[in-house]
Design an enzyme around this catalytic site. Structure first.
Site, short mmCIF file in Angstrom:
data_model
loop_
_atom_site.label_atom_id
_atom_site.label_comp_id
_atom_site.label_asym_id
_atom_site.label_seq_id
_atom_site.Cartn_x
_atom_site.Cartn_y
_atom_site.Cartn_z
N ASP A 478 0.77 -1.21 0.09
CA ASP A 478 0.03 0.12 0.11
C ASP A 478 0.93 1.25 0.00
OD1 ASP A 478 -2.85 1.04 0.43
OD2 ASP A 478 -1.79 2.20 1.90
N ASN A 486 -2.46 13.01 -3.41
CA ASN A 486 -3.25 13.34 -4.45
C ASN A 486 -3.66 14.63 -4.18
OD1 ASN A 486 -3.16 11.20 -6.47
ND2 ASN A 486 -4.61 10.10 -5.63
N HIS A 491 -4.43 14.78 -9.16
CA HIS A 491 -4.74 13.28 -9.36
C HIS A 491 -3.66 12.84 -10.59
CE1 HIS A 491 -7.94 12.39 -6.83
NE2 HIS A 491 -8.42 13.45 -7.22
N ASP A 495 -1.26 9.63 -10.57
CA ASP A 495 -1.15 8.60 -11.68
C ASP A 495 0.20 8.29 -12.27
OD1 ASP A 495 -3.91 8.34 -11.53
OD2 ASP A 495 -4.53 9.65 -13.21
N GLU A 522 -4.50 2.66 -4.76
CA GLU A 522 -3.16 2.83 -4.43
C GLU A 522 -2.34 1.22 -3.80
OE1 GLU A 522 -5.09 4.08 -0.80
OE2 GLU A 522 -5.58 4.04 -2.86
#
Length: 611
Positions: A478, A486, A491, A495, A522
């Protein structure tokens, strides 16, 4: 002239006319009898030529089959006993009059005889008896290509093929043994005689002036018609009519002509009868002409239809050469390629039709490996009525594999097996299927395998580890504080960070069989198939170092960089448990890593202080 003289003159004229008509009737009767005799002669000649031609074809077929067996012998540079008996038995089964096949060694010893039960004359290793004409012929080399040797029994003939026949002169000059086929003359000739010939004809077959077959009794022993067998000197077929034949051809026509002529002469003055006969004759002629015209029309229509069918067949064969799919029609019984279109051999990289055809007939395994096993499977599917569509790899001219789809059928026509195969290049479809499969298994953002493929692979590896009692490791990963990352950078940056982490994860997996997945959001996962617990720990430590070396800034992380937490679960899968146990343990270990402050790896089972 006095009435009496006139009357006498008329009577004399009538008598003369009557005598002339009777003589004409006799002449017509004689001509009719001659016509019947000519019909008998023509019928006998026609039957004789038909039988001679049929016998010539049978003999030629025997010779061709023995020559084919000799070619197989040369091609394989000899045969072992099993292969010899296989080919010989196949030849005996295909030729009803063939009763024996033997190999005679240079020492004139019989080897590997294959014989019909009623014609057991030799045994393996038996020296050839010296009283046989066959022995004398082999000893003196007194034989040629299409000559036969009489057997000990006059009703049996031997055909000899020297082993070195067809070889260069320096090899052919030395006697290296011979292949000898024997056939029963009675069975050979009787197979040509249908019931009508048996009933009507007397037949004799002579070889080198010796009778080897006789059937029936000639009505006239001095009237025999002799026919030479084409391409087979020494054979003579003699045909004559028996009594039954003459009875059937005997006709009352000559007598009827004579009697009718006489009666017509006596009834010359009956005008009504003459008119009736004339009218009847005219009708018969008209009917005959009409029948003749009808037969001519029917024959013309049949010839036109036949020409049309030939044109259609030629067009179909020509059109197959413009198809992208290959088409092969193969005579399996006689091993003859009846049709191969250009797509069939060009698909496999061949430029020559002849080269491909020769390979198909002589070495089909060079095109389709284990061809006979595939053919056996095809026969089994045909008998069960199951689909005969195969996804196979054929061998190209350069030795590479060519994936194809083959739709095949086996046909039996008049005792001959045919293979009809339609071949389609499968490369593009397989490539597309592979690409589609990759799309369904990959995550669009990171390029890692997706969750669905993770579930399939984990279950597969779990069962494999159960069977082999080997270890299986799972890393649940994780990204720490990824939501805050983010929210802070946006975002798009999130990404980009996920893609960079995925690439690093892929590059860090060094063992074959290790696979990386995007588990969701994630969260990432790594399956370590066949790994030891120590190697699983080493992989987790390597991932931490590799992520740290990326130096991805994260203002909300206590390290100032983007980090990951890892839950590690490793075990030898016990029987009776599913792969969800491994996921459950890895999730608990991941939760413990987060609770302990993140940027670390926790292993299952957890220590007491972790719990």
């Amino acid at each position: 002239m006095a009435p009496s003289a006139l009357t006498a003159l008329i009577r004399l004229s009538l008598i003369a006319l009557l005598a002339t008509l009777i003589a004409a009737s006799g002449a017509l009767a004689w001509q009719a009898q001659q016509s019947l005799n000519q019909r008998l002669e023509q019928q006998l000649l026609r039957e004789g030529h038909i039988l001679a031609d049929s016998l010539q074809r049978r003999l030629r077929r025997h010779e061709d089959e023995l020559t084919r067996l000799l070619l197989i012998w040369h091609h394989h540079q000899g045969m072992d006993q099993e292969e010899w008996e296989l080919h010989a038995r196949s030849l005996l089964d295909s030729q009803t009059s063939l009763v024996r096949l033997i190999w005679v060694t240079p020492e004139l010893t019989v080897r590997w005889p294959v014989q019909e039960p009623k014609h057991q004359a030799f045994y393996d290793g038996q020296p050839l008896p010296r009283d046989l004409p066959l022995y004398a012929a082999l000893f003196r080399h007194d034989y040629s290509g299409n000559e036969y040797v009489l057997g000990l029994r006059a009703r049996e003939l031997h055909l000899i093929r020297p082993i070195n026949a067809g070889q260069p002169d320096d090899i052919a000059s030395a006697f290296s043994g011979a292949l000898v086929s024997s056939f029963d003359v009675d069975e050979l000739v009787n197979s040509l005689l249908d019931d009508s010939r048996r009933e009507l004809l007397a037949i004799e077959l002579h070889y080198r002036s010796q009778p080897v077959f006789a059937f029936g009794t000639a009505a006239n022993k001095d009237e025999w018609h002799t026919f030479a067998i084409p391409q087979h000197p020494g054979f003579e077929l003699r045909v004559s009519a028996n009594t039954r034949f003459l009875q059937l051809l005997r006709s009352p026509v000559p007598e009827l002509i004579f009697i009718s002529g006489s009666l017509l002469s006596l009834l010359l003055f009956s005008a009504a009868l003459f008119t009736q006969k004339h009218y009847q004759r005219r009708n018969e002629i008209e009917q005959f002409n009409q029948q003749l015209q009808d037969e001519i029309s029917q024959r013309s229509a049949a010839e036109e239809q036949l020409a049309l069918e030939d044109a259609r067949l030629n067009l179909i064969l020509e059109l197959t050469d413009h198809s992208h799919d290959g088409l092969i029609v193969h005579n399996l019984t006689q091993n003859i390629a009846l049709h191969i279109n250009s797509a069939a051999y060009r698909m496999l990289g061949y430029q020559s039709h002849a080269v491909f055809e020769r390979l198909l007939c002589q070495h089909p395994d060079g095109i389709l490996p284990d061809f006979q096993a595939w053919l056996k499977m095809l026969r089994s599917l045909s008998r069960q009525g199951l689909p005969r569509v195969f996804q196979l790899n054929l061998k190209r001219h350069d030795g590479s594999d060519q994936p194809v789809e083959i739709s095949a059928e086996l046909l039996e026509l008049e005792g001959i097996s045919y293979l009809v195969a339609a071949i389609r290049d499968n490369s593009a479809r397989l490539k597309l299927e592979h690409e589609l499969q990759e799309l369904t298994q990959r995550d669009g953002l990171t390029g890692l395998y997706n969750r669905r493929h993770f579930d399939e692979e984990l279950e597969r590896e779990w069962r494999r580890a159960q069977r082999s009692s080997s270890g299986l490791g799972l890393l649940m990963i994780d990204v720490d504080h990824f939501k805050a990352f983010n929210d802070h950078f946006g975002h798009q940056a999130g990404d980009d960070a996920l893609r960079l982490l995925a690439n690093t994860l892929r590059a860090s997996l060094q063992r074959e069989g290790d696979q990386a997945f995007r588990y969701g959001g994630e969260e990432l996962a790594v399956i370590l198939a066949g790994a030891t617990e120590a190697s699983a720990i080493t992989t987790a430590e390597l991932l931490h170092r590799q992520i740290a070396d990326l130096h991805i800034q994260h203002p909300h992380s206590h390290t100032g960089q983007l980090t990951i937490s890892i839950g590690l679960s490793w075990e030898v899968p016990p029987l009776g448990f599913g792969s969800e146990q491994l996921v459950k343990h890895a999730d608990k270990a991941l939760y413990a890593a987060k609770e302990e402050g993140r940027n670390r790896t926790c292993r299952w089972p957890l220590r007491a202080d972790d719990e």
